[in-house]
Scaffold this motif. Structure first.
Motif, PDB file in Angstrom:
ATOM      1  N   ARG A   1      -6.676 -10.695   3.178  1.00 60.57           N
ATOM      2  CA  ARG A   1      -5.162 -11.153   3.255  1.00 60.57           C
ATOM      3  C   ARG A   1      -5.009 -12.644   3.427  1.00 60.57           C
TER       4      ARG A   1
ATOM      5  N   THR B   1      -5.896 -14.539   0.139  1.00 63.08           N
ATOM      6  CA  THR B   1      -4.818 -13.984  -0.696  1.00 63.08           C
ATOM      7  C   THR B   1      -3.476 -14.877  -0.638  1.00 63.08           C
TER       8      THR B   1
ATOM      9  N   TYR C   1      -3.634  -2.410   4.226  1.00 67.76           N
ATOM     10  CA  TYR C   1      -2.452  -2.046   3.806  1.00 67.76           C
ATOM     11  C   TYR C   1      -2.214  -1.906   2.268  1.00 67.76           C
ATOM     12  N   VAL C   2      -1.767  -0.845   1.550  1.00 70.22           N
ATOM     13  CA  VAL C   2      -1.676  -0.761   0.102  1.00 70.22           C
ATOM     14  C   VAL C   2      -1.120  -1.916  -0.463  1.00 70.22           C
ATOM     15  N   GLU C   3       0.116  -2.581   0.090  1.00 73.38           N
ATOM     16  CA  GLU C   3       0.623  -3.865  -0.366  1.00 73.38           C
ATOM     17  C   GLU C   3       0.005  -4.865  -0.453  1.00 73.38           C
ATOM     18  N   ASP C   4      -1.062  -4.987   0.854  1.00 76.38           N
ATOM     19  CA  ASP C   4      -2.026  -6.005   0.716  1.00 76.38           C
ATOM     20  C   ASP C   4      -3.282  -5.969  -0.431  1.00 76.38           C
TER      21      ASP C   4
ATOM     22  N   VAL D   1      -2.977  -4.465  -3.139  1.00 82.89           N
ATOM     23  CA  VAL D   1      -2.552  -4.839  -4.575  1.00 82.89           C
ATOM     24  C   VAL D   1      -2.301  -6.375  -4.483  1.00 82.89           C
ATOM     25  N   ALA D   2      -1.857  -7.024  -3.759  1.00 86.71           N
ATOM     26  CA  ALA D   2      -1.718  -8.328  -3.673  1.00 86.71           C
ATOM     27  C   ALA D   2      -3.179  -9.141  -3.857  1.00 86.71           C
TER      28      ALA D   2
ATOM     29  N   ASP E   1      -3.879  -8.829  -7.404  1.00 84.42           N
ATOM     30  CA  ASP E   1      -3.128  -9.528  -8.245  1.00 84.42           C
ATOM     31  C   ASP E   1      -3.978 -11.103  -8.327  1.00 84.42           C
TER      32      ASP E   1
ATOM     33  N   HIS F   1     -10.260   0.292  -7.678  1.00 83.68           N
ATOM     34  CA  HIS F   1      -9.024  -0.613  -7.337  1.00 83.68           C
ATOM     35  C   HIS F   1      -8.564  -1.261  -8.820  1.00 83.68           C
TER      36      HIS F   1
ATOM     37  N   ARG G   1      -4.896   0.951 -12.354  1.00 78.13           N
ATOM     38  CA  ARG G   1      -3.432   1.059 -12.139  1.00 78.13           C
ATOM     39  C   ARG G   1      -2.750   1.831 -12.770  1.00 78.13           C
TER      40      ARG G   1
ATOM     41  N   ARG H   1      -2.093   4.424  -6.200  1.00 79.99           N
ATOM     42  CA  ARG H   1      -1.720   3.920  -4.937  1.00 79.99           C
ATOM     43  C   ARG H   1      -2.214   4.885  -3.619  1.00 79.99           C
TER      44      ARG H   1
END
Length: 513
Positions: A252, A255, A277-280, A282-283, A286, A313, A316, A322
């Motif tokens: 993180r 990132t 965490y899923v949002e982490d 995804v970031a 990216d 990973h 998508r 997810r």
């Protein structure tokens, strides 16, 4: 069979290839590493008089000498006892005495700390780079000691929830299987590839050294000795085909680091040691693209239970993408994984139970602790203490940690250890320790404290006691003084209720552990 054979082989086959780097420079080629490993083995056996199979402790930060010490121990037919460089003196003393280590090799800043711990039976504490250490590598090289596949290689002390840390006995067979699993499930490595060691070498990053040495790759230590985002980006730009093992908190930080850096040389980031965490995730995808892999393992099955591949990973468009990012992936190639009920019976997809694993990476048992071994190993199956469920496709999702371990910055903190220290404080009647979610660190430690009648223990006193008795990173970052702890009808503290109470609070936790 010995893990040190990989160093000896590389020393013959590619003596000029870089083996160990510090910052941007190569400090040891494989020829030099193999020579120093063989000479250190001679010093340990001939100069210090250690017998085959004896334990040698490592109290070392991330420095280039770690590689020659670890493989020198194995070259000599001895067993390594890695210790976290951040431990308290009392924790060093317990591991040294329990393992029976007569020798501890340490980095300069830790040698005095270990010596002052006063461990019974410890004959020598030798700082890497000192005159005494160089005397060990000044003699004649020793022939490679051939040991049985089930000989003890790595005695890893993993703290428990019920008492002192226990030593998980990992054999040469265990670590060979782990290494081969890396090639099967994570990455193929070649000479000239690089691994950055920004996470502690006493844990996962040190174990990931093995496949990279087996493949003749270079192991690079940051000059800072740890994790610094600016430095990591500069090293990625400097070295070719870079991999690293990182805690989710480290991923993180990379990132969100302002400006980031050139990642053209980045090959793979394997993360583990705590939930991402899923949002982490995804970031991070990216930012870095499909260069992420997740692992789930334990000290008792090192780095090897399940994995979520770079392909998973990157998928998508998959309808379960997810959900799979929230999982820990599928069983590794060298093990079987199942979820079982309280009687050890396998459960079906979607049914929650304890995660169990079977295979050549599963430890031989706990060092001199038959009772704990019997509780944890059943017919060869390791009962992990983690609770989760498998889906129809074999992806494992962890839902609880029955051992209540707190994972802060990728490091395990066990509530019982902290509670026992706090209960020794004057005026403290009861204590319960939980983890509180934290965006940067995963979790921080929170202590709920009940005072004895008429007593008023305060945060400063409790914090000083913790700093005196255990490693700094384990101490609570918040103290909650309450009249009583929530309990069930049997008097057991309900940590779930405490977590709910903590979640309802609006004050922000400390910025760092």
């Amino acid at each position: 069979m010995t893990l040190a054979a990989w160093v000896a082989r590389a020393g013959r086959a590619r003596p000029g290839s870089p083996a160990v780097g510090l910052g941007g420079e190569t400090v040891l080629t494989y020829g030099a590493l193999a020579d120093r490993v063989a000479r250190l083995a001679g010093g340990l056996r001939d100069r210090l008089g250690l017998a085959a199979g004896e334990r040698v402790a490592l109290a070392m930060a991330n420095v280039p000498a770690y590689a020659e010490v670890l493989f020198g121990i194995w070259h000599a037919g001895l067993s390594a006892v890695p210790m976290n460089a951040k431990l308290h003196q009392s924790e060093f003393r317990h591991i040294l005495e329990d393992s029976g280590a007569r020798v501890c090799l340490a980095t300069e800043g830790l040698a005095a700390t270990v010596a002052e711990a006063g461990a019974d039976g410890l004959d020598h504490v030798i700082a890497a780079g000192s005159a005494d250490y160089e005397a060990l590598v000044a003699g004649a090289p020793r022939d490679l000691e051939i040991v049985a596949p089930d000989a003890l290689a790595w005695l890893f002390y993993t703290s428990g929830t019920t008492g002192r840390p226990k030593g998980a006995m990992l054999t040469h067979r265990n670590l060979t299987a782990m290494t081969l699993n890396y090639f099967a499930d994570f990455d193929r490595i070649g000479p000239g590839d690089t691994i950055l060691h920004a996470a502690p070498l006493s844990h996962g990053s040190g174990l990931w050294m093995l496949p990279h040495v087996a493949a003749g790759a270079v192991n690079v230590m940051p000059e800072s000795g740890g994790f610094d985002a600016d430095e990591i980006y500069s090293l990625i730009a400097r070295w070719p085909r870079v991999s690293m093992f990182a805690a989710p908190t480290m991923v993180r930080r990379l990132t969100v680091h302002p400006g980031g850096g050139d990642t053209a040389n980045l090959k793979l980031v394997t993360y583990g040691g705590g939930p991402m965490y899923v949002e982490d995730a995804v970031a991070a995808l990216d930012r870095f693209g499909p260069r992420l892999a997740q692992l789930y393992g334990q000290g008792e099955s090192p780095m090897t239970i399940t994995h979520l591949s770079p392909e998973d990973h990157a998928a998508r468009d998959h309808p379960s993408w997810r959900d799979r990012l929230a999982s820990v992936g599928v069983a590794d190639s060298v093990v079987q994984v199942r979820v079982v009920d309280g009687d050890g019976r396998p459960l079906g997809p979607g049914e929650k139970g304890e995660v169990a694993v079977f295979g050549d990476t599963v430890m031989a048992g706990y060092w001199r602790n038959a009772e704990a071994t019997a509780r944890t190993l059943r017919d060869g199956w390791l009962l992990t203490g983690d609770v989760g469920h498998l889906d129809e496709d074999g992806y494992l999702t962890l839902t609880d940690r029955s051992k209540d371990v707190i994972i802060s910055g990728g490091t395990n903190i066990y509530p019982r250890e902290v509670e026992e220290v706090l209960l020794a404080a004057p005026g403290v009647a009861e204590v319960s320790v939980i983890g509180r979610p934290h965006a940067d660190w995963g979790e921080i430690v929170v202590a709920y404290v009940v005072a004895e009648p008429g007593a008023t223990p305060h945060e400063g006193m409790l914090d000083r006691l913790c700093l005196e008795r255990m490693a700094r990173f384990k101490r609570p970052k918040r103290y909650r003084f309450v009249d009583a702890l929530p309990k069930n009808n049997y008097g057991k503290v309900l940590k779930t209720a405490l977590r709910e109470m903590e979640a309802a609070r609006e004050d922000s936790p400390a910025a760092a552990p």
